[in-house]
Design a protein around this motif. Structure first.
Motif, PDB file in Angstrom:
ATOM      1  N   GLY A  73      49.621  22.507  22.263  1.00 46.46           N
ATOM      2  CA  GLY A  73      50.041  23.595  21.410  1.00 46.46           C
ATOM      3  C   GLY A  73      51.642  23.442  21.007  1.00 46.46           C
ATOM      4  N   THR A  74      52.378  23.156  22.118  1.00 56.63           N
ATOM      5  CA  THR A  74      53.879  22.980  21.908  1.00 56.63           C
ATOM      6  C   THR A  74      54.122  21.756  21.333  1.00 56.63           C
ATOM      7  N   GLN A  75      53.388  20.802  21.345  1.00 61.99           N
ATOM      8  CA  GLN A  75      53.721  19.367  20.502  1.00 61.99           C
ATOM      9  C   GLN A  75      53.484  19.880  19.137  1.00 61.99           C
ATOM     10  N   ALA A  76      52.291  20.290  18.730  1.00 64.17           N
ATOM     11  CA  ALA A  76      52.025  20.680  17.612  1.00 64.17           C
ATOM     12  C   ALA A  76      52.941  21.530  16.868  1.00 64.17           C
ATOM     13  N   ASN A  83      48.504  24.853  12.311  1.00 60.40           N
ATOM     14  CA  ASN A  83      46.839  25.191  12.543  1.00 60.40           C
ATOM     15  C   ASN A  83      46.540  24.473  13.788  1.00 60.40           C
ATOM     16  N   GLU A  84      47.211  23.415  14.092  1.00 55.32           N
ATOM     17  CA  GLU A  84      46.695  22.804  15.575  1.00 55.32           C
ATOM     18  C   GLU A  84      47.463  23.507  16.554  1.00 55.32           C
ATOM     19  N   ALA A  85      48.389  23.841  16.339  1.00 52.19           N
ATOM     20  CA  ALA A  85      48.987  24.802  17.628  1.00 52.19           C
ATOM     21  C   ALA A  85      48.450  26.061  17.812  1.00 52.19           C
ATOM     22  N   ALA A  86      47.890  26.643  16.652  1.00 50.44           N
ATOM     23  CA  ALA A  86      46.966  27.887  16.883  1.00 50.44           C
ATOM     24  C   ALA A  86      45.849  27.616  17.317  1.00 50.44           C
ATOM     25  N   TYR A  87      45.028  26.654  17.192  1.00 51.49           N
ATOM     26  CA  TYR A  87      43.944  26.290  17.698  1.00 51.49           C
ATOM     27  C   TYR A  87      44.055  25.995  19.294  1.00 51.49           C
ATOM     28  N   ALA A  88      45.267  25.319  19.779  1.00 49.04           N
ATOM     29  CA  ALA A  88      45.494  24.845  20.976  1.00 49.04           C
ATOM     30  C   ALA A  88      45.861  26.225  21.953  1.00 49.04           C
ATOM     31  N   PHE A  89      46.866  27.099  21.279  1.00 49.61           N
ATOM     32  CA  PHE A  89      47.083  28.260  22.166  1.00 49.61           C
ATOM     33  C   PHE A  89      45.919  29.347  22.284  1.00 49.61           C
ATOM     34  N   ASP A  90      45.281  29.496  21.092  1.00 49.61           N
ATOM     35  CA  ASP A  90      43.991  30.322  21.331  1.00 49.61           C
ATOM     36  C   ASP A  90      42.946  30.090  22.345  1.00 49.61           C
ATOM     37  N   GLU A 127      55.008  31.645  32.572  1.00 44.93           N
ATOM     38  CA  GLU A 127      54.033  30.602  31.792  1.00 44.93           C
ATOM     39  C   GLU A 127      53.180  31.174  30.883  1.00 44.93           C
ATOM     40  N   ARG A 128      52.476  32.072  31.365  1.00 50.74           N
ATOM     41  CA  ARG A 128      51.487  32.820  30.690  1.00 50.74           C
ATOM     42  C   ARG A 128      52.210  33.614  29.505  1.00 50.74           C
ATOM     43  N   VAL A 129      53.300  34.261  29.739  1.00 48.67           N
ATOM     44  CA  VAL A 129      54.014  34.766  29.085  1.00 48.67           C
ATOM     45  C   VAL A 129      54.341  34.081  27.739  1.00 48.67           C
ATOM     46  N   MET A 130      54.995  32.530  28.138  1.00 46.95           N
ATOM     47  CA  MET A 130      55.144  31.746  27.048  1.00 46.95           C
ATOM     48  C   MET A 130      54.291  31.029  26.227  1.00 46.95           C
ATOM     49  N   ALA A 131      52.791  31.228  26.587  1.00 51.19           N
ATOM     50  CA  ALA A 131      51.831  30.902  25.993  1.00 51.19           C
ATOM     51  C   ALA A 131      51.683  31.928  24.703  1.00 51.19           C
ATOM     52  N   TYR A 132      51.902  33.031  25.260  1.00 50.09           N
ATOM     53  CA  TYR A 132      51.839  34.320  24.034  1.00 50.09           C
ATOM     54  C   TYR A 132      52.938  34.186  23.180  1.00 50.09           C
ATOM     55  N   TYR A 133      54.167  33.735  23.654  1.00 51.06           N
ATOM     56  CA  TYR A 133      55.456  33.590  22.947  1.00 51.06           C
ATOM     57  C   TYR A 133      55.116  32.420  21.912  1.00 51.06           C
ATOM     58  N   TYR A 134      54.557  31.440  22.224  1.00 53.11           N
ATOM     59  CA  TYR A 134      54.400  30.373  21.269  1.00 53.11           C
ATOM     60  C   TYR A 134      53.150  30.666  20.303  1.00 53.11           C
ATOM     61  N   ARG A 135      52.205  31.614  20.597  1.00 49.70           N
ATOM     62  CA  ARG A 135      51.182  31.846  19.703  1.00 49.70           C
ATOM     63  C   ARG A 135      51.775  32.739  18.744  1.00 49.70           C
ATOM     64  N   GLY A 136      52.455  33.761  19.169  1.00 53.69           N
ATOM     65  CA  GLY A 136      53.223  34.886  18.303  1.00 53.69           C
ATOM     66  C   GLY A 136      54.101  34.325  17.401  1.00 53.69           C
ATOM     67  N   LEU A 137      54.916  33.267  17.671  1.00 49.41           N
ATOM     68  CA  LEU A 137      55.747  32.536  16.888  1.00 49.41           C
ATOM     69  C   LEU A 137      55.049  31.815  15.732  1.00 49.41           C
ATOM     70  N   VAL A 138      53.682  31.303  16.170  1.00 49.67           N
ATOM     71  CA  VAL A 138      52.675  30.570  15.010  1.00 49.67           C
ATOM     72  C   VAL A 138      52.354  31.774  13.867  1.00 49.67           C
ATOM     73  N   TYR A 139      51.862  33.002  14.531  1.00 47.34           N
ATOM     74  CA  TYR A 139      51.626  34.062  13.680  1.00 47.34           C
ATOM     75  C   TYR A 139      52.825  34.488  12.711  1.00 47.34           C
ATOM     76  N   LEU A 140      53.910  34.566  13.254  1.00 48.50           N
ATOM     77  CA  LEU A 140      54.995  34.968  12.385  1.00 48.50           C
ATOM     78  C   LEU A 140      55.260  33.981  11.335  1.00 48.50           C
ATOM     79  N   MET A 141      55.229  32.453  11.737  1.00 46.18           N
ATOM     80  CA  MET A 141      55.505  31.526  10.870  1.00 46.18           C
ATOM     81  C   MET A 141      54.474  31.527   9.630  1.00 46.18           C
ATOM     82  N   GLN A 142      53.250  32.189  10.004  1.00 48.19           N
ATOM     83  CA  GLN A 142      52.089  32.371   8.984  1.00 48.19           C
ATOM     84  C   GLN A 142      52.431  33.747   8.129  1.00 48.19           C
TER      85      GLN A 142
END
Length: 406
Positions: A73-76, A83-90, A127-142
């Motif tokens: 997810g981080t790499q994507a 889309n791939e970042a969202a898939y991985a973090f979800d 680490e769990r917080v950061m997973a939500y952080y990155y998924r939230g960033l993807v939502y923001l960007m979308q």
């Protein structure tokens, strides 16, 4: 147990073994082939550039699924493949929420019966917080502000929630993003609540102004490291990441510097819970293990003593009680052996050391293409420039700029 019952049990076990030999084992190659076909089909549905990472994910299975999905997810996200970042973090978050949701079902799922390093990886709270952080960033960007806010809010709960105790959440980055998302939703009361909470835990933070329409984020350095420590490797200690020079960052737009502020230091987050230092995350399990073993030893000793005293005066009831105590004691000792508290030192290596943020008003969002990001060493000297800058125009009015050094 009489000999007839023993023979029946042995006969049943023998028949069961034959069933396994004749019916289960022949299907193993078939099952393996079907699994290989499913894996092949799965890989075909994933982008070519991530198939190597997904092969590792399939090879290591559920034991490291969350960790591998976090890395993918981080790499994507760095590749701007939302889309791939969202898939991985979800898929990572689904697994995390099975165990670390704040409900009874999740509580039952957390077990003392396996060594930390033998459990499926779910990460430390930060680490769990950061997973939500990155998924939230993807939502923001979308442009999905509502889901972004909900995801950041879930991450805040993970910050407060440790495996054995509850602590106060103090992850400034996510609280600021909750407020920013609420502002984008035009929900002033939710924005005000978030910013009030942010000021309560971080008085030095500069709150976004109402007319600010761009949020700037820079991530510097490398993830905190996890190390085993102490007798039996029961203790988990954290150390700063190493082999990186970038200690800070600055952003410049149309010859004007964007003043970035430190919102979170991940090493500090890793080594504190609710503001107090913690270095021995597994201590509760070690104490439980030692306590159970001590109780078992005591009960077994008392039981043996009762049996011996009862035999002297032919007290059959006392002998029975003593035998029962002995059995319970032996059981407690066996139970304590099954509580393996060795610390889990797997960690999410692509996380940053620090997160810096700022907000500003940019009249013409097209000018963001000219933004420059420079990472600085400990002497504030500029390091060689990087191209890892993601600029997303959420809509005609708002944008997000995100940069990750490593």
């Amino acid at each position: 147990m009489n000999s007839r019952k023993q023979l029946k049990i042995m006969s049943f076990i023998g028949k069961l073994s034959l069933l396994v030999v004749f019916f289960v084992i022949p299907f193993c190659p078939v099952l393996a082939k079907e699994q290989a076909q499913r894996n092949s089909q799965f890989l075909e549905n994933r982008p070519v550039e991530y198939q190597k990472l997904y092969k590792k994910y399939l090879r290591q299975g559920e034991h490291n699924a969350v960790l591998n999905l976090m890395e993918i997810g981080t790499q994507a996200l760095k590749d701007e493949n939302l889309n791939e970042a969202a898939y991985a973090f979800d898929n990572a978050l689904k697994r995390i929420e099975m165990v670390f949701a704040d409900n009874e079902a999740a509580l039952k799922a957390r077990s003392l019966w396996y060594g930390e390093q033998e459990k499926d990886f779910k990460g430390e709270p930060y680490e769990r917080v950061m997973a939500y952080y990155y998924r939230g960033l993807v939502y923001l960007m979308q442009g999905d502000y509502e889901n972004a806010r909900a995801t950041f809010q879930s991450g805040i709960l993970q910050d407060a929630f440790a495996e054995e105790q509850q602590f106060r959440a103090d992850f400034s980055t996510l609280i600021l993003l909750v407020g920013w998302s609420a502002a984008m939703m035009n929900s002033e009361h939710l924005m005000t609540d978030a910013y009030r909470e942010l000021k309560a835990i971080n008085a030095n933070v500069t709150l976004p102004e109402k007319h600010h329409n761009v949020i700037f984020i820079a991530e510097t350095g490398k993830s905190p490291r996890k190390l085993r420590d102490g007798v039996g490797h029961y203790d988990l200690v954290f150390r700063r990441g190493k082999k990186f020079k970038d200690k800070s960052a600055k952003m410049t737009l149309t010859e004007k510097e964007i003043p970035l502020m430190l919102t979170d230091d991940l090493y500090v987050q890793a080594t504190t819970r609710g503001g107090r230092a913690v270095d021995r995350i597994i201590k509760g399990k070690v104490l439980f293990k030692e306590g159970a073993e001590a109780v078992g030893e005591t009960l077994a000793t008392v039981g043996n003593t009762v049996v011996q005293l009862s035999s002297i005066d032919n007290n059959n009831s006392g002998a029975g009680i003593g035998a029962a105590l002995t059995l319970v004691g032996v059981g407690a000792k066996i139970f304590s052996k099954n509580v393996n508290a060795k610390a889990d030192n797997r960690y999410w290596k692509s996380l940053p050391n620090k997160i810096l943020m700022s907000t500003a008003y940019v009249e013409n969002l097209d000018n963001l293409k000219d933004i420059s990001v420079h990472y600085l060493d400990k002497y504030d000297n500029e390091l060689p420039s990087i191209d890892s800058v993601t600029i997303v125009k959420i809509n005609d009015k708002n944008a997000i700029v995100w940069s990750k050094a490593n």
